[in-house]
Design an enzyme around this catalytic site. Structure first.
Site, mmCIF file in Angstrom:
data_model
loop_
_atom_site.group_PDB
_atom_site.id
_atom_site.type_symbol
_atom_site.label_atom_id
_atom_site.label_comp_id
_atom_site.label_asym_id
_atom_site.label_seq_id
_atom_site.Cartn_x
_atom_site.Cartn_y
_atom_site.Cartn_z
ATOM 1 N N TRP A 335 0.844 -1.215 0.083
ATOM 2 C CA TRP A 335 0.021 0.152 0.193
ATOM 3 C C TRP A 335 1.021 1.327 -0.043
ATOM 4 O O TRP A 335 0.441 2.193 -0.657
ATOM 5 C CB TRP A 335 -1.116 0.106 1.095
ATOM 6 C CG TRP A 335 -1.827 1.285 1.375
ATOM 7 C CD1 TRP A 335 -3.184 1.420 0.848
ATOM 8 C CD2 TRP A 335 -1.442 2.332 2.042
ATOM 9 N NE1 TRP A 335 -3.379 2.770 1.100
ATOM 10 C CE2 TRP A 335 -2.486 3.231 1.946
ATOM 11 C CE3 TRP A 335 -0.355 2.808 2.947
ATOM 12 C CZ2 TRP A 335 -2.728 4.581 2.588
ATOM 13 C CZ3 TRP A 335 -0.520 4.049 3.260
ATOM 14 C CH2 TRP A 335 -1.611 4.934 3.335
ATOM 15 N N HIS A 336 2.098 1.229 0.613
ATOM 16 C CA HIS A 336 3.028 2.315 0.861
ATOM 17 C C HIS A 336 3.517 2.787 -0.661
ATOM 18 O O HIS A 336 3.969 3.755 -0.854
ATOM 19 C CB HIS A 336 3.947 2.113 1.780
ATOM 20 C CG HIS A 336 3.277 2.443 3.190
ATOM 21 N ND1 HIS A 336 2.707 1.360 4.076
ATOM 22 C CD2 HIS A 336 3.232 3.493 3.926
ATOM 23 C CE1 HIS A 336 2.306 1.767 5.172
ATOM 24 N NE2 HIS A 336 2.667 2.986 5.107
ATOM 25 N N GLY A 337 3.901 1.574 -1.360
ATOM 26 C CA GLY A 337 4.352 1.833 -2.653
ATOM 27 C C GLY A 337 4.505 0.720 -3.513
ATOM 28 O O GLY A 337 4.734 -0.330 -2.876
ATOM 29 N N PHE A 482 2.332 8.234 -1.298
ATOM 30 C CA PHE A 482 1.320 6.795 -1.052
ATOM 31 C C PHE A 482 0.035 6.945 -1.368
ATOM 32 O O PHE A 482 -0.690 6.236 -1.123
ATOM 33 C CB PHE A 482 1.935 6.476 0.484
ATOM 34 C CG PHE A 482 3.110 6.519 0.744
ATOM 35 C CD1 PHE A 482 4.080 5.794 -0.050
ATOM 36 C CD2 PHE A 482 3.491 6.829 2.039
ATOM 37 C CE1 PHE A 482 5.496 5.801 0.336
ATOM 38 C CE2 PHE A 482 4.817 7.053 2.410
ATOM 39 C CZ PHE A 482 5.948 6.152 1.350
#
Lengths: 482, 399
Positions: A335-337, A482
């Site tokens: 989800w962060h990248g 993000f």
């Protein structure tokens, strides 16, 4: 629009003035319009995309209430998830996916090199997607009725203070507050302004000034970095991302508070956590509770009876629980990248949680003094080292860094500019002092308001000086990406 | 059964910051104290004299001086002012140009008095009589990567017959391209030039990565946000003295922090400055690439070890310093460049003091910047080196 800019400050003053003079209904329209303007200041062409996502969930939530057949209800839920996650996948993960498929095919001897067009990641898509999904899932779970008023619903999704980098708000946390006419209270105004000032201080005074050191350190060839350098950079980046992200949350909370709307806290001195679970109760609280309720618990097969509840949880087998934990964290990382380093970061935290469980029988037998004495420094070190995969460019680089940390001979010298170590050490000391001030000094001073008020006023004088002098939109908030 | 969910906290109840409740008089007083402290700090961090912001780091005894001759500059710093120097050179129309690249030693004059000249002026005046334009570019804490980029940026714009580069050990402790130089990497001729060496390509790659991912300002380019911010800050700069005071205060805060650090850790100009391995390697790689490129395009290069005050023990680890000299000389030999050691050419009397780098008043030894008399001596030593540099390219000159 970014918070650390004159544009935003002017925008906010105008919105705030309008908010307090308009009627409740007109306020909602004004907030919706200003939120879209806020978003459009970055790229106006992505405003319709956000509205499509929002409208899909509005429509699905209303269809859900009229349907009793569970299969049809599930199909409607999948429709919402498909649209939201499909958009997220297209904008955020398509490159990553095709790159990895191409690499996998190449491994099998098949040549496939797709020529993808340029895809710009819409700002805040991960945040508003999670927000709308949580709303639809809550309606699907019958935890809340759908919101009838489209303007209220759209304002909840697009409300500008939290639109781009959270906190990730659930409908029950904010919708009623938006619908009601809040009374103008001095304390809300003052506390809100203080939170904005503190947030700007953390961003423009601290995070943006640490950033060049962190960038220079991580840009250095890895073979020239010593173990002490890597420790220092891990701590320094840990401070930078904390200041940066908690700054955004603080400003968001402050802006809402000045409008009489209370957001939940998103950070609570995370680097004073004493375990992995404790850390995630203090860091990005809104995301970790979201992930728990909408991803982890469903994966374990547990039913969440009401949003945000702690009880009513039935847990499956340990294997399923651990498997769910690993999968949850891998997804949390992703989800962060769209990079394997983020997946590694997620798994690192999963292993930290699991290690806490595995070693609990041993640590529980330790004398309380030793257990408490070790819990904080060990957790701090583990949390800070966890930022290495988050910040490193690749998985091999990350593994190289960890290998250096495990090499005793790599501790013999220093390879960074002297100020880097000094700033890291000073920030650590300052953070301990702030924690002590927060937990010990301020509660005592509050009992003596004649002393507290001038001290607080002088403190905010320093904060406002730093905000004024350093206010420049030179760095976006890290979590924007993000 | 109790769940072992990773995030069981749920949403915490909102915490409240200290409130300012109380009487309206109390609130008014609090606001007054807050604004009073902020304004007092802003006034405190203004420069005591009309010292230029860029001279803060040089201290009160040293001034930066980049000369103009007959209204046209001969000495510039970075890209924003650079075109003025290029235009001036084109205006004068000399057929040959020599580029001199250096750090603040080149533009800093200790105990400067009006009418005094820097080495760049002496060299310009001397060589203009021979039809050779000497253009100088220097920046405080310049590093060798910046020299390399400036060379590539200026090469297509000036009829270069030679390049002179001052080498200070301190420069190898610096890293990255400053904002006044990095935009050159977006220009096609510079990209093509840098693309011919391995280190140049690495520089471009780093720059492009920053421009696409990390360079946040670039992400805002062309947006409504960027335009409104530009308009608003432009208006504030033009119409508000308070707003303009920010920049000086920012620099003064940095200088004060620097002084506080030095006072706390007893850091003086004679304290040893260790080598920073990563930066040293980057800078030496940049020098190597620069010399490789200059050789390829047949522009002769003169390197020189910059003068340093040597009546006192040098503030370096001497093994590192000697290695620096050996390494740079080896690179010069490898790529057919000239190398000279001018370390000791400026006598003690020509060096001065700099303002204290710690809290309080007084002066300290300055190892880097000398007086105008020192500039004259440096120019005298550089003249024959430059003569030799440009001689082969003159009609009838040695090959």
């Amino acid at each position: 629009m970014i918070f650390n800019s004159v544009t935003f400050l002017l925008f906010f003053v105008l919105v705030l003035a309008a908010f307090w003079v308009l009627s409740t209904r007109a306020r909602l329209w004004m907030l919706l319009g200003s939120s879209l303007l806020f978003y459009g200041f970055w790229r106006v062409e992505f405003v319709p995309l956000m509205l499509v996502s929002a409208f899909t969930d509005y429509w699905v939530s209303h269809r859900l209430t009229g349907v009793d057949d569970e299969r049809r209800r599930r199909r409607l839920l999948y429709l919402s998830l498909g649209v939201n996650l499909g958009l997220l996948f297209y904008f955020k993960y398509l490159y990553f996916f095709t790159e990895n498929v191409a690499a996998g095919l190449g491994f099998l001897g098949l040549d496939w090199s797709p020529d993808l067009w340029e895809i710009t990641l819409p700002l805040g898509i991960s945040f508003y997607t999670f927000q709308t999904i949580s709303y639809t899932v809550d309606v699907y779970r019958r935890h809340r009725p759908p919101i009838d008023d489209w303007v209220l619903y759209a304002t909840y999704v697009t409300f500008f203070p939290q639109l781009i980098a959270g906190p990730v708000l659930r409908a029950h946390e904010v919708v009623d507050q938006l619908a009601q006419r809040a009374a103008l209270r001095w304390d809300d105004f003052a506390v809100g302004a203080q939170r904005i000032a503190i947030g700007l201080f953390l961003k423009v005074g601290l995070a943006d000034n640490i950033a060049p050191m962190v960038d220079a350190g991580f840009a250095a060839p890895l073979d020239l970095l010593t173990a002490l350098d890597i420790w220092t950079l891990a701590f320094l980046f840990g401070f930078q991302i904390y200041f940066d992200f908690s700054a955004y949350s603080s400003i968001a909370i402050g802006c809402a508070r000045m409008m009489g709307i209370r957001f939940p806290e998103n950070f609570n001195f995370p680097y004073f956590a004493t375990s992995a679970r404790d850390f995630w109760r203090r860091w990005h609280i809104s995301l970790s509770s979201w992930i728990r309720d909408y991803l982890y618990l469903p994966l374990t097969g547990v039913e969440v009876r009401e949003p945000g509840s702690k009880g009513g949880l039935e847990v499956a087998s340990r294997q399923r629980r651990d498997g769910a934990l690993l999968l949850t964290w891998a997804i949390m990382g992703l989800w962060h990248g769209a990079r394997w380093t983020f997946v590694l970061w997620g798994l690192y935290h999963a292993i930290w949680v699991l290690a806490g469980r595995w070693f609990a029988p041993v640590t529980d037998r330790l004398p309380a003094l030793i257990r408490r004495g070790l819990a904080w420094p060990v957790s701090l070190a583990v949390a800070m080292l966890g930022w290495l995969p988050f910040r490193m460019e690749s998985v091999p680089d990350t593994l190289h860094a960890f290998q250096t940390l495990l090499t005793p001979s790599a501790y013999g010298r220093l390879g960074l500019r002297e100020n880097t170590y000094l700033v890291a050490a000073l920030l650590m000391v300052a953070m301990v002092l702030c924690y002590l001030a927060h937990t010990w000094l301020i509660p005592r001073l509050k009992a003596r308001p004649q002393l507290m008020r001038p001290l607080a006023a002088a403190f905010f004088g320093v904060v406002i000086f730093v905000d004024f002098v350093y206010l420049r939109p030179i760095q976006q908030f890290i979590y924007f990406q993000f | 059964m109790k769940s072992s969910a990773p995030h069981e906290s749920g949403n915490k109840a909102p915490q409240t910051a200290p409130t300012s409740s109380g009487s309206w008089v109390g609130r008014g007083l609090s606001i007054l104290i807050t604004l009073g402290v902020a304004l007092a700090l802003l006034a405190f961090f203004q420069p005591p004299t009309k010292q230029r912001t860029e001279d803060f780091a040089l201290g009160p005894y040293t001034s930066s001086y980049r000369a103009e001759i007959e209204g046209h500059p001969i000495h510039c710093s970075t890209l924003p002012g650079g075109p003025r120097c290029v235009d001036a050179a084109q205006h004068r129309g000399h057929k040959q140009a020599v580029l001199w690249l250096g750090n603040s030693q080149v533009h800093g004059v200790n105990a400067y008095a009006p009418g005094q000249a820097t080495a760049s002026v002496h060299l310009f005046e001397h060589f203009r009589r021979q039809g050779v334009e000497v253009q100088t570019f220097s920046q405080a804490n310049a590093n060798l990567q910046e020299h390399y980029v400036l060379f590539e940026w200026l090469r297509p714009q000036l009829p270069l017959a030679g390049v002179v580069v001052g080498l200070c050990y301190d420069d190898t402790r610096e890293g990255n391209l400053r904002g006044g130089i990095s935009p050159a990497l977006d220009q096609q001729p510079v990209r093509e030039g840098l693309g011919t060496t391995a280190f140049g390509r690495a520089l471009l790659e780093r720059h492009d990565e920053r421009a696409t991912a990390g360079d946040d300002a670039a992400a805002l380019d062309g947006t409504l946000q960027a335009r409104s911010e530009g308009a608003l800050t432009g208006w504030l700069t033009e119409n508000s003295g308070l707003w303009r005071a920010r920049m000086a205060a920012r620099s003064r805060v940095y200088v004060s922090l620097f002084q506080l650090r030095n006072a706390t850790f007893n850091i003086t100009p004679t304290s040893k400055r260790p080598k920073i391995p990563a930066r040293y390697r980057d800078n030496l790689d940049a020098l190597s690439a620069f010399l490789e490129r200059a050789q390829a395009v047949k522009i002769p290069v003169q390197l020189y070890i910059a003068p340093i005050r040597n009546d006192l023990p040098l503030p370096y680890d001497m093994d590192d310093y000697r290695a620096f000299k050996t390494d740079t000389r080896a690179l010069a030999d490898r790529f057919g460049a000239r190398w000279a050691d001018l370390e000791g050419i400026v006598p003690t009397a020509d060096w001065g003091e700099k303002g204290t780098t710690r809290l309080g008043g007084g002066g300290e030894v300055d190892f880097m910047h000398f007086k105008a008399t020192g500039h004259a001596k440096l120019a005298d030593r550089l003249k024959p080196l430059i003569e030799a540099l440009v001689a082969p390219s003159r009609p009838g000159g040695a090959p």
